[in-house]
Design an enzyme around this catalytic site. Structure first.
Site, PDB file in Angstrom:
ATOM      1  N   TYR A 454      65.427  39.523  47.579  1.00 51.06           N
ATOM      2  CA  TYR A 454      64.250  38.656  47.497  1.00 51.06           C
ATOM      3  C   TYR A 454      62.968  39.489  47.599  1.00 51.06           C
ATOM      4  O   TYR A 454      62.229  39.628  46.666  1.00 51.06           O
ATOM      5  CB  TYR A 454      64.300  37.572  48.567  1.00 51.06           C
ATOM      6  CG  TYR A 454      63.213  36.533  48.403  1.00 51.06           C
ATOM      7  CD1 TYR A 454      63.363  35.508  47.479  1.00 51.06           C
ATOM      8  CD2 TYR A 454      62.046  36.583  49.148  1.00 51.06           C
ATOM      9  CE1 TYR A 454      62.367  34.556  47.294  1.00 51.06           C
ATOM     10  CE2 TYR A 454      61.042  35.638  48.970  1.00 51.06           C
ATOM     11  CZ  TYR A 454      61.204  34.625  48.056  1.00 51.06           C
ATOM     12  OH  TYR A 454      60.212  33.691  47.877  1.00 51.06           O
ATOM     13  N   SER A 534      63.154  32.793  42.285  1.00 49.72           N
ATOM     14  CA  SER A 534      61.731  32.647  42.612  1.00 49.72           C
ATOM     15  C   SER A 534      61.089  34.031  42.694  1.00 49.72           C
ATOM     16  O   SER A 534      61.088  34.766  41.707  1.00 49.72           O
ATOM     17  CB  SER A 534      61.582  31.855  43.914  1.00 49.72           C
ATOM     18  OG  SER A 534      60.279  31.414  44.096  1.00 49.72           O
ATOM     19  N   ASP A 618      60.006  21.660  37.795  1.00 52.13           N
ATOM     20  CA  ASP A 618      59.677  22.578  38.890  1.00 52.13           C
ATOM     21  C   ASP A 618      58.157  22.615  39.035  1.00 52.13           C
ATOM     22  O   ASP A 618      57.447  23.093  38.153  1.00 52.13           O
ATOM     23  CB  ASP A 618      60.217  23.978  38.584  1.00 52.13           C
ATOM     24  CG  ASP A 618      60.128  24.922  39.783  1.00 52.13           C
ATOM     25  OD1 ASP A 618      59.289  24.684  40.667  1.00 52.13           O
ATOM     26  OD2 ASP A 618      60.900  25.901  39.822  1.00 52.13           O
ATOM     27  N   HIS A 653      62.339  23.125  42.056  1.00 52.60           N
ATOM     28  CA  HIS A 653      62.524  24.508  42.459  1.00 52.60           C
ATOM     29  C   HIS A 653      63.800  24.708  43.275  1.00 52.60           C
ATOM     30  O   HIS A 653      64.180  25.827  43.579  1.00 52.60           O
ATOM     31  CB  HIS A 653      61.307  24.969  43.262  1.00 52.60           C
ATOM     32  CG  HIS A 653      61.166  26.451  43.353  1.00 52.60           C
ATOM     33  ND1 HIS A 653      61.023  27.259  42.239  1.00 52.60           N
ATOM     34  CD2 HIS A 653      61.153  27.291  44.423  1.00 52.60           C
ATOM     35  CE1 HIS A 653      60.908  28.521  42.626  1.00 52.60           C
ATOM     36  NE2 HIS A 653      60.999  28.565  43.935  1.00 52.60           N
TER      37      HIS A 653
END
Length: 680
Positions: A454, A534, A618, A653
């Site tokens: 991430y 993301s 989203d 999302h």
């Protein structure tokens, strides 16, 4: 496939550099051309997967692994325990109550599965008044961050007529007599420009059984439209606390006033120089978490009669480990500390004297803590890579722990293990990485590996259970998670080390993880898949651009890819505290342009097999990022590996995504991984 008759000639001048944006027309989700293009992409993707015979068996295995009871942490309100539970394959967990947690037939309070046959209505926030007689709860549709709040009388079951709208992640702070609560909301649609619909947050007070139009405006900041507000009622119900912040920056401001007061809020910490969060109070003494001069966090006591910083008393000083969950119960502080990305809970008294470490398993993540101060009990939920969420109860009167809820899964965890390694990045810094696989594997360099990361927004990648990963490791895969910089694993310093001009270090950390897995004999470049969502989608797309030779397969989920224009869409402007703003700052542009995934695709390049996912509704990371990246990558690809775009309908999302959609999406993802890592 013909994308459009011709690409648009659109360009911008960024501080003297002309940047072309030929697929800007894909930003308009309402245009017929964009919709047709998206439909064609989905048809192409669906046709591709329909030809893979193994997809059906992978879906069967995934469904088997997903079909287990999933428990959520209980909370005691009045004489009832409330909790959520998913029986296995329900699209949404059901909200129950019972007078005892051993009750085999708890009462159903809200079953979101009955509210929408598609399973896309989710229960996203629940708050009770002091006596537990009234409940406010939030509903989200189709994965949207927007919520509607409703109120129910828990003694009669009757719902009040009002619906509160224009809320996002709002906390609900009930006053002591239970007749109303403080909350925050955004402007009505049409009253501000579309770009400002997530600006101008305001604090209101709502009286139960009245229209939202009658709500009293309590606080606003017209001079600073990006500030958002969170109300909290103190433990003794005498004060209302107000936390305010901007976007995703790890800084906040803290104010208070008496519940009965009509005066302005009194500042406790309003410099915006660090993060401040109210924990609880004993009379006029407020206990506050902060990372002011303490990147890993500390706890201070403030006397509101002498609130100046010079009078603050440090109760729990900063330690080498990072603080996360903090609760006060039975005059004790229960603090979750993250040690090398693994959690433990320590107990202290209110003077800061250490009592004990709770006897919890190692290699876990504490996912939530709820407290019941009247009964002096604390519930803790935790998970690991090999164990789904388990809920335990700590009794402060007997100082004992007992398991309340645990799940039985098809994975035989005794056959697998999670280890933690530390590998050197490009600058010599040691980066932690979790590796989960079958016990006794031989390091022959031939294992299929899925590497996840991430690297942003102070979010830590700590152990958690996934039914999909359980299937992957059961089928011989190795699952690795790299705790790269930009996350919060080692506090705010670790986070800041991956922001602004330091963002390239995040990608270097992830690439170094890949190279370590290869050099250590786990795998080779033809057996590595990488996945991120993301900000993690930004991560894997940037790393693929920079090292297409290193990866066999890329799963790029709901990504941020257009780093020059992200700030123009929905809540993107809040991310400038993480990435910078290429339009306003020449140095930011220089940094961002060098790694922006959309702008660093090389024409006529052989890229790995890539599956890009997004969702049509989203409203956090808008789908234009995935669409523009897919279009550009498809045009550049000269290799035989497919570049596919999967657009989920009626989904956001990820918030509240129904189980059926998750299984379908993960079936495609793991069919893709299995095919290119040759796991079938």
């Amino acid at each position: 496939m013909q994308i459009k008759k011709e690409k648009e000639i659109v360009s911008n001048n960024y501080h003297g550099t002309i940047v072309e944006d030929p697929f800007r027309w894909l930003e308009d989700d309402n245009s017929i051309e964009t919709q047709k293009w998206g439909d064609n992409q989905n048809k192409k993707t669906q046709a591709y997967f329909s030809k893979i015979q193994e997809r059906a068996s992978i879906k069967d295995k995934l469904t088997k692994h997903w079909n287990y009871e999933k428990y959520f942490i209980p909370q005691k309100e009045g004489s009832y325990y409330y909790f959520q539970k998913n029986d296995g394959l329900q699209n949404q967990p059901v909200f129950y109550r019972a007078q005892s947690l051993t009750d085999v037939k708890p009462e159903v309070i809200i079953d979101p599965n009955t509210l929408n046959p598609e399973g896309t209505t989710a229960l996203t926030n629940i708050s009770f008044n002091k006596e537990g007689t009234l409940m406010a709860y939030a509903i989200s549709e189709n994965g949207s961050d927007w919520q509607e709040i409703k109120i129910r009388n828990m003694e009669t079951g009757v719902e009040y007529p009002e619906t509160i709208t224009r809320c996002k992640f709002s906390s609900l702070a009930w006053i002591e007599n239970g007749t109303g609560f403080y909350y925050s909301r955004f402007p009505e649609q049409g009253t501000v420009e579309p770009v400002d619909e997530s600006n101008y947050n305001r604090l209101y007070y709502h009286v139960v059984n009245t229209s939202q139009s009658e709500d009293k405006l309590i606080h606003e900041r017209q001079d600073d439209k990006e500030l958002a507000f969170r109300p909290i009622i103190s433990d003794d119900y005498k004060y209302v606390l107000l936390e305010s912040w901007k976007g995703t920056e790890n800084k906040s401001r803290l104010y208070y006033r008496g519940v009965e007061s009509e005066e302005s809020f009194i500042p406790l910490a309003d410099a915006g120089d660090a993060y401040y969060s109210f924990i609880g109070n004993k009379g006029s003494t407020f206990f506050v978490y902060t990372n002011k001069d303490a990147p890993n966090g500390k706890i201070v006591a403030m006397n509101i009669n002498e609130p100046e910083m010079k009078n603050w008393k440090e109760i729990i000083p900063e330690q080498q480990d990072v603080m996360s969950f903090i609760k006060i119960v039975d005059d004790q502080l229960a603090i979750t500390y993250m040690h090398h990305a693994k959690d433990q809970i320590k107990l202290y008294d209110l003077e800061g004297v250490f009592h004990k470490v709770l006897d919890l398993p190692v290699m876990i993540t504490v996912t939530n803590i709820s407290t019941n101060k009247r009964d002096k009990e604390m519930f803790i939920s935790y998970t690991s890579y090999l164990t789904p969420t388990t809920v335990i109860r700590y009794d402060f009167q007997t100082n004992t722990l007992e398991t309340v809820f645990s799940s039985k899964v098809s994975l035989d965890s005794a056959r697998f293990e999670t280890t933690q390694v530390f590998y050197p990045s490009t600058d010599g810094t040691n980066i932690p990485m979790f590796i989960t696989h079958k016990k006794g594997i031989q390091l022959n360099g031939e294992h299929p590996v899925l590497l996840y990361g991430y690297g942003g927004f102070n979010i830590s990648m700590t152990p958690s259970y996934s039914a999909s990963i359980a299937m992957f490791i059961e089928d011989g895969g190795i699952y690795a998670v790299a705790n790269i910089r930009g996350g919060g694993e080692y506090g705010e310093d670790w986070h800041q080390a991956g922001t602004f001009e330091r963002k390239q270090q995040v990608f270097d950390d992830f690439i170094a993880a890949t190279e370590w897995l290869i050099s250590s004999g786990y795998t080779n470049s033809s057996k590595i898949a990488i996945m991120g969502g993301s900000n993690g989608g930004l991560l894997v797309s940037a790393c693929m651009n920079q090292r297409p030779d290193l990866y066999n397969t890329v799963i790029c989920q709901v990504p941020v890819t257009d780093m020059l224009r992200y700030q123009h869409f929905t809540v993107g402007r809040f991310w400038t505290s993480e990435f910078g703003n290429a339009e306003e700052n020449a140095e930011h542009f220089k940094t961002i342009y060098a790694y922006s995934p959309l702008h660093n695709i090389s024409p006529n390049q052989k890229y790995p097999a890539t599956l890009i996912t997004t969702a049509d509704t989203d409203d956090r990371v808008v789908p234009l990022h995935a669409k523009k990246y897919a279009a550009t990558l498809q045009e550049a690809q000269i290799g035989e590996a497919p570049i596919l775009l999967r657009i989920e309908k009626d989904a956001g999302h990820g918030l509240g995504k129904p189980t059926s959609k998750i299984i379908e999406e993960h079936t495609d993802i793991y069919t893709f991984i299995y095919k290119f890592l040759e796991m079938n």
